[in-house]
Design an enzyme around this catalytic site. Structure first.
Site, PDB file in Angstrom:
ATOM      1  CB  SER A 143      -0.976  -0.037   1.185  1.00 35.19           C
ATOM      2  OG  SER A 143      -1.891   1.026   1.114  1.00 35.19           O
ATOM      3  CG  ASP A 296      -2.229   4.121  -1.976  1.00 36.29           C
ATOM      4  OD1 ASP A 296      -2.936   3.948  -2.983  1.00 36.29           O
ATOM      5  OD2 ASP A 296      -2.341   3.427  -0.951  1.00 36.29           O
ATOM      6  CG  ASP A 298      -2.451  -0.422  -2.871  1.00 34.41           C
ATOM      7  OD1 ASP A 298      -2.236   0.707  -2.385  1.00 34.41           O
ATOM      8  OD2 ASP A 298      -3.284  -1.219  -2.407  1.00 34.41           O
ATOM      9  CG  ASP A 300      -5.671   1.092  -1.368  1.00 34.29           C
ATOM     10  OD1 ASP A 300      -4.767   1.945  -1.357  1.00 34.29           O
ATOM     11  OD2 ASP A 300      -5.747   0.173  -0.516  1.00 34.29           O
TER      12      ASP A 300
END
Length: 561
Positions: A143, A296, A298, A300
């Site tokens: 993340s 960010d 990834d 999400d």
């Protein structure tokens, strides 16, 4: 087996990856202990940790071990092996390798996999699970964590991260693997028949679904400009494609578009860190943008900066979500499309402002523990019963979902929503901060903030446990001279007024204050940190800021930091 024995076992393993062996040989005693004193654990968002050698690190051996547990769980699902598992990964070091190792381990159990042909964001993985009819999914990502981290998240057949009950089953199977170094992995040739590569067909379906999130699709995009940065992450093409196709003037921060695992051109890949916006703000000033959006690694989480009175103002996740809610609900009501049984979800550490906005439109609000899997589980429940209709879900940490074809945070949906909100209100003579201030005038002024105490290593873990234990043993009756009117302990499901909490148990403490503010404490499930959340209510912005400083200082004094 203590950490020294574990260390020696790894060092003497003939088949050990040579780069990990070199790392082992260079470890000092403290590093050895931290790398081997425990097995890396599942937290609120799966398994996440530092890359490197050791049982408390992210490496191919711990990935293999985790996949043995997940494979056994998948085989228990109806037709699980044939339905298979969707796998995606972001730009981080080792992400592609971990994805392939996952697929090969699953192939050893006769489980089909569908691997993204190149990096794709977390929400597209969640979508792919549903779109392909898979029994589950795997996302390789850490993340918003720094470059030296990676992680492993697992999903159910609805595209939702595993709820605790199911994660516990996977954990049980993982712990049954006695030796992570001895996990058998098929060769690429042996796994070939089980592995399928997917990409463009999933992209197109996902993009079309996101485009369907527009509330006012006919809204003219003229004279509205948005600067966007993917922070070297996986959302670059999804966000730019969707917004361009819909006619938005999107200006990318080109220096941050390449999928660089070292995040070379950003001070932080985390939208919660103010310095991560530096390059975007420079570009926004140059092109006179109305809104800045950064996602960010990834894809999400979304952070938003709005131009207000000639200045670029960073919005918190609580603030932006409240504005999104106001826009969604006001527009649906105006169009006569707001369901009578609408429900909005947020967590126990999000601001009260979003709840007040929702209830002002007659929308029910249900709170969950931290972790978007709990919101996804709520969506699943009402999808089956039809009792309530999902309208929006969000966390304070810059994550939300607009439409439930994704069951995780979706920054692609969120960028589109931020763009549409900004464009709509600009045509009304307002900006996003104006709308936020209107909400404060109507519902009260709130200031949300967080202190994250970093406590790494063995001693850090002990200190975090000590902080929470001390708060339980000697619960504050007042904070900065303001009376605590109610205390909640989610680990024990108890409240100080004698009532019980109807949520899964979690190591969270929350204190409600006489002035309408609240403060919560919880150890992070994915980082070596103890987090303190502050939602402070003031008479105006200045009062809320002054009170926040006072409460933060008082709370740190209470815990001895």
């Amino acid at each position: 087996m203590d950490y020294r024995e574990n260390y020696e076992k790894w060092l003497s393993f003939d088949g050990l990856d040579e780069s990990l062996r070199t790392e082992l040989k260079g470890m000092d005693e403290a590093t050895k202990e931290d790398a081997f004193y425990k097995n890396i654990e599942f937290g609120t968002a799966g398994m996440r940790g530092l890359l490197g050698a050791g049982t408390n690190r992210m490496n191919i051996y711990m990935i293999r071990k985790a996949n043995v547990g997940y494979a056994k769980w998948i085989l228990e699902q109806p037709n699980g092996a044939e339905r298979g598992v969707a796998i995606s990964y972001d730009n981080r070091h080792m992400s592609y390798i971990f994805a392939n190792e996952s697929a090969k381990v699953l192939a050893g159990f006769g489980i089909k996999t569908y691997i993204m042909e190149s990096l794709r964001p977390t929400p597209e993985l969640s979508f792919a699970v549903r779109h392909l009819g898979c029994a589950g999914g795997i996302m390789i990502t850490a993340s918003h964590n720094p470059a030296e981290y990676n992680g492993y998240k697992v999903y159910d057949d609805t595209g939702c991260q595993l709820i605790p009950e199911w994660a516990d089953q996977v954990t049980k199977y993982v712990e049954e693997v006695e030796d992570e170094l001895a996990v058998k992995v098929p060769s690429s040739d042996e796994a070939y028949d089980y592995i399928n590569w997917v990409g463009e067909e999933i992209d197109e379906a996902y993009y079309e679904a996101v485009k369907g999130c527009e509330i006012n699709p006919g809204l003219d995009k003229f004279d509205f400009k948005i600067v966007y940065s993917p922070q070297h992450g996986a959302d670059n093409w999804p966000v730019r494609t969707v917004l361009k196709d819909l006619g938005y003037d999107i200006v990318p921060v080109l220096s941050q578009c390449a999928p660089d695992p070292d995040y070379s051109n950003t001070k932080s890949p985390n939208p919660e860190v103010e310095s991560s916006y530096d390059e975007s703000i420079k570009l926004a000033k140059k092109v006179d943008a109305d809104v800045i959006a950064i996602t960010d690694p990834d894809g999400d989480r979304l952070g938003v900066v709005a131009k207000h009175n000639g200045e670029y103002v960073l919005m918190s996740g609580n603030q932006s979500a409240a504005v999104y809610l106001e826009y969604i609900l006001s527009q649906l009501k105006e169009k006569g499309k707001l369901p009578d049984n609408a429900v909005m979800y947020n967590t126990i550490v999000t601001s009260d402002l979003g709840e007040l906005v929702a209830r002002s439109y007659g929308v029910d609000v249900e709170k969950t523990l931290t972790g978007f899997k709990f919101i996804g589980d709520k969506i699943r429940k009402y999808e089956k019963t039809g009792e309530k209709q999902f309208i929006f879900g969000y966390e304070e940490s810059y994550g939300c979902v607009v439409k439930d074809f994704v069951r995780d945070k979706d920054a692609v949906q969120a960028v589109l929503l931020a763009a549409e909100c900004g464009n709509y209100y600009k045509k009304q003579g307002k900006d996003l901060i104006d709308v936020l201030n209107d909400l404060y005038a109507k519902h009260g002024t709130f200031k949300e903030s967080q202190i994250a105490l970093a406590k790494a290593g063995v001693e850090g873990a002990k200190r975090i446990a000590e902080i929470m234990d001390n708060l339980r043993k000697d619960a504050p009756t007042d904070i900065a001279g303001v009376k605590v009117t109610l205390a909640e302990d989610y680990a024990n499901s108890t409240r100080s007024d004698g009532t019980t909490i109807d949520l899964p148990k979690s190591n969270v403490l929350k204190y409600y204050l006489e002035d309408g503010s609240w403060i919560a404490a919880r150890p992070s499930g994915t980082e070596p940190k103890c987090k303190f959340y502050f939602s402070i209510k003031g008479t105006d912005a200045n009062d809320a800021s002054l009170k926040t400083e006072k409460f933060q200082k008082a709370m740190m004094e209470i815990i001895g930091e």
